[in-house]
Design a protein around this motif. Structure first.
Motif, PDB file in Angstrom:
ATOM      1  N   VAL A  95      45.149  -5.778  27.239  1.00 51.71           N
ATOM      2  CA  VAL A  95      46.185  -6.802  27.112  1.00 51.71           C
ATOM      3  C   VAL A  95      45.930  -7.931  28.118  1.00 51.71           C
ATOM      4  O   VAL A  95      46.019  -9.125  27.776  1.00 51.71           O
ATOM      5  CB  VAL A  95      47.592  -6.182  27.307  1.00 51.71           C
ATOM      6  N   LEU A  96      45.581  -7.570  29.348  1.00 50.99           N
ATOM      7  CA  LEU A  96      45.272  -8.595  30.356  1.00 50.99           C
ATOM      8  C   LEU A  96      44.045  -9.409  29.942  1.00 50.99           C
ATOM      9  O   LEU A  96      44.013 -10.629  30.113  1.00 50.99           O
ATOM     10  CB  LEU A  96      45.051  -7.954  31.721  1.00 50.99           C
ATOM     11  N   GLY A  97      43.045  -8.749  29.378  1.00 45.53           N
ATOM     12  CA  GLY A  97      41.848  -9.446  28.915  1.00 45.53           C
ATOM     13  C   GLY A  97      42.148 -10.406  27.785  1.00 45.53           C
ATOM     14  O   GLY A  97      41.658 -11.538  27.771  1.00 45.53           O
ATOM     15  N   LEU A  98      42.963  -9.957  26.835  1.00 40.66           N
ATOM     16  CA  LEU A  98      43.346 -10.851  25.739  1.00 40.66           C
ATOM     17  C   LEU A  98      44.143 -12.047  26.240  1.00 40.66           C
ATOM     18  O   LEU A  98      43.979 -13.168  25.754  1.00 40.66           O
ATOM     19  CB  LEU A  98      44.147 -10.084  24.683  1.00 40.66           C
ATOM     20  N   LEU A  99      45.006 -11.815  27.224  1.00 36.46           N
ATOM     21  CA  LEU A  99      45.762 -12.929  27.800  1.00 36.46           C
ATOM     22  C   LEU A  99      44.838 -13.948  28.463  1.00 36.46           C
ATOM     23  O   LEU A  99      45.069 -15.160  28.359  1.00 36.46           O
ATOM     24  CB  LEU A  99      46.790 -12.419  28.817  1.00 36.46           C
ATOM     25  N   LEU A 100      43.796 -13.473  29.126  1.00 30.03           N
ATOM     26  CA  LEU A 100      42.855 -14.401  29.764  1.00 30.03           C
ATOM     27  C   LEU A 100      42.030 -15.177  28.748  1.00 30.03           C
ATOM     28  O   LEU A 100      41.506 -16.246  29.066  1.00 30.03           O
ATOM     29  CB  LEU A 100      41.921 -13.651  30.710  1.00 30.03           C
ATOM     30  N   LEU A 101      41.904 -14.672  27.544  1.00 29.34           N
ATOM     31  CA  LEU A 101      41.136 -15.372  26.518  1.00 29.34           C
ATOM     32  C   LEU A 101      41.956 -16.452  25.819  1.00 29.34           C
ATOM     33  O   LEU A 101      41.385 -17.330  25.161  1.00 29.34           O
ATOM     34  CB  LEU A 101      40.593 -14.377  25.490  1.00 29.34           C
ATOM     35  N   LEU A 102      43.264 -16.424  25.966  1.00 26.18           N
ATOM     36  CA  LEU A 102      44.119 -17.423  25.319  1.00 26.18           C
ATOM     37  C   LEU A 102      44.115 -18.724  26.119  1.00 26.18           C
ATOM     38  O   LEU A 102      44.295 -18.710  27.339  1.00 26.18           O
ATOM     39  CB  LEU A 102      45.544 -16.895  25.181  1.00 26.18           C
ATOM     40  N   PRO A 103      43.951 -19.875  25.459  1.00 24.60           N
ATOM     41  CA  PRO A 103      43.906 -21.159  26.179  1.00 24.60           C
ATOM     42  C   PRO A 103      45.148 -21.466  27.023  1.00 24.60           C
ATOM     43  O   PRO A 103      45.005 -21.963  28.139  1.00 24.60           O
ATOM     44  CB  PRO A 103      43.713 -22.192  25.069  1.00 24.60           C
ATOM     45  N   PRO A 104      46.386 -21.196  26.557  1.00 23.16           N
ATOM     46  CA  PRO A 104      47.531 -21.515  27.421  1.00 23.16           C
ATOM     47  C   PRO A 104      47.543 -20.715  28.723  1.00 23.16           C
ATOM     48  O   PRO A 104      47.898 -21.245  29.784  1.00 23.16           O
ATOM     49  CB  PRO A 104      48.760 -21.157  26.569  1.00 23.16           C
ATOM     50  N   THR A 105      47.119 -19.470  28.666  1.00 18.83           N
ATOM     51  CA  THR A 105      47.072 -18.649  29.876  1.00 18.83           C
ATOM     52  C   THR A 105      46.000 -19.157  30.825  1.00 18.83           C
ATOM     53  O   THR A 105      46.216 -19.225  32.036  1.00 18.83           O
ATOM     54  CB  THR A 105      46.795 -17.182  29.515  1.00 18.83           C
ATOM     55  N   ARG A 106      44.859 -19.527  30.266  1.00 21.80           N
ATOM     56  CA  ARG A 106      43.798 -20.089  31.119  1.00 21.80           C
ATOM     57  C   ARG A 106      44.251 -21.391  31.757  1.00 21.80           C
ATOM     58  O   ARG A 106      43.951 -21.665  32.914  1.00 21.80           O
ATOM     59  CB  ARG A 106      42.520 -20.320  30.305  1.00 21.80           C
ATOM     60  N   TRP A 107      44.998 -22.198  31.016  1.00 24.78           N
ATOM     61  CA  TRP A 107      45.513 -23.465  31.553  1.00 24.78           C
ATOM     62  C   TRP A 107      46.449 -23.200  32.732  1.00 24.78           C
ATOM     63  O   TRP A 107      46.427 -23.928  33.721  1.00 24.78           O
ATOM     64  CB  TRP A 107      46.235 -24.230  30.449  1.00 24.78           C
ATOM     65  N   LEU A 108      47.256 -22.128  32.623  1.00 22.60           N
ATOM     66  CA  LEU A 108      48.171 -21.794  33.717  1.00 22.60           C
ATOM     67  C   LEU A 108      47.434 -21.200  34.921  1.00 22.60           C
ATOM     68  O   LEU A 108      47.819 -21.437  36.071  1.00 22.60           O
ATOM     69  CB  LEU A 108      49.223 -20.796  33.244  1.00 22.60           C
ATOM     70  N   LEU A 109      46.392 -20.424  34.678  1.00 24.42           N
ATOM     71  CA  LEU A 109      45.697 -19.737  35.761  1.00 24.42           C
ATOM     72  C   LEU A 109      44.590 -20.562  36.409  1.00 24.42           C
ATOM     73  O   LEU A 109      44.121 -20.211  37.491  1.00 24.42           O
ATOM     74  CB  LEU A 109      45.113 -18.420  35.257  1.00 24.42           C
ATOM     75  N   ARG A 110      44.159 -21.641  35.765  1.00 23.61           N
ATOM     76  CA  ARG A 110      43.068 -22.453  36.311  1.00 23.61           C
ATOM     77  C   ARG A 110      43.374 -22.975  37.717  1.00 23.61           C
ATOM     78  O   ARG A 110      42.543 -22.832  38.624  1.00 23.61           O
ATOM     79  CB  ARG A 110      42.744 -23.601  35.366  1.00 23.61           C
ATOM     80  N   PRO A 111      44.562 -23.567  37.987  1.00 22.99           N
ATOM     81  CA  PRO A 111      44.829 -24.027  39.365  1.00 22.99           C
ATOM     82  C   PRO A 111      44.887 -22.877  40.375  1.00 22.99           C
ATOM     83  O   PRO A 111      44.468 -23.035  41.520  1.00 22.99           O
ATOM     84  CB  PRO A 111      46.180 -24.733  39.275  1.00 22.99           C
ATOM     85  N   VAL A 112      45.388 -21.723  39.945  1.00 25.21           N
ATOM     86  CA  VAL A 112      45.446 -20.567  40.840  1.00 25.21           C
ATOM     87  C   VAL A 112      44.027 -20.129  41.201  1.00 25.21           C
ATOM     88  O   VAL A 112      43.723 -19.865  42.371  1.00 25.21           O
ATOM     89  CB  VAL A 112      46.228 -19.408  40.178  1.00 25.21           C
TER      90      VAL A 112
END
Length: 181
Positions: A95-112
């Motif tokens: 589930v965590l891996g699939l979340l990282l593959l989604l563009p909105p999640t990557r957009w949120l995590l990129r600054p972090v």
């Protein structure tokens, strides 16, 4: 702290495995785990190739594309991390891996990710400067260089010299007997 996080992760994985196993049965649960790992392996290869291609393209564009490259590096890292999490057998990691593959999640995590990497690089360079004193910021504002362009050394002056082979001049002590076996 990392041990506690890993222990919580392991408990969550076992709980998810038991929950899915009781709802679907043993064979479908094992099938889902195998399918997730196969999907993770495929995505890891694909995302790795796509990521390297994106990085090469950004590097061809030169220095004006600095922000574009940083976004590419962050996206490559997040997509590769997502594929790696899918490769690991388990439902929580999937589930965590699939979340990282989604563009909105990557957009949120990129600054972090950028913040974490920047802090880590700062710690690493600070440690390197402390370990190798000649490599740090030196006098005249250069990175370890004097105004003439010479590197600042941490081990004193350099003295030019000549190597002389003392064995050509004869032995300097009592004669040695060769070792025989």
């Amino acid at each position: 702290m990392p041990v506690l996080i890993f222990a919580l992760y392991a408990v969550a994985e076992v709980a998810a495995l038991i929950w899915v196993g009781s709802a679907l049965g043993v064979l479908p649960t094992v099938g889902l785990l195998v399918l997730g790992s196969l999907l993770g392996g495929y995505l890891l290869r694909r995302e790795g190739q796509r990521g390297m291609q994106a990085i090469r393209e950004a590097q061809r564009q030169g220095l004006p594309a600095q922000r574009h490259r940083q976004a590419d590096y962050a996206d490559v890292a997040l997509r590769t991390g997502g594929a790696l999490l899918l490769l690991v057998p388990g439902f929580v990691s999937a589930v965590l891996g699939l979340l990282l593959l989604l563009p909105p999640t990557r957009w949120l995590l990129r600054p972090v990710l950028k913040t974490v990497v920047a802090r880590r690089v700062q710690v690493m360079t600070t440690n390197a400067f402390a370990r190798f004193p000649g490599m740090g910021p030196g006098p005249a504002g250069g990175a370890g260089r004097f105004p003439g362009g010479h590197r600042q050394g941490g081990y004193g002056d350099v003295i030019d010299g000549e190597v002389v082979d003392v064995h050509d001049e004869g032995p300097s002590g009592p004669p040695r007997t060769p070792l025989t076996s």
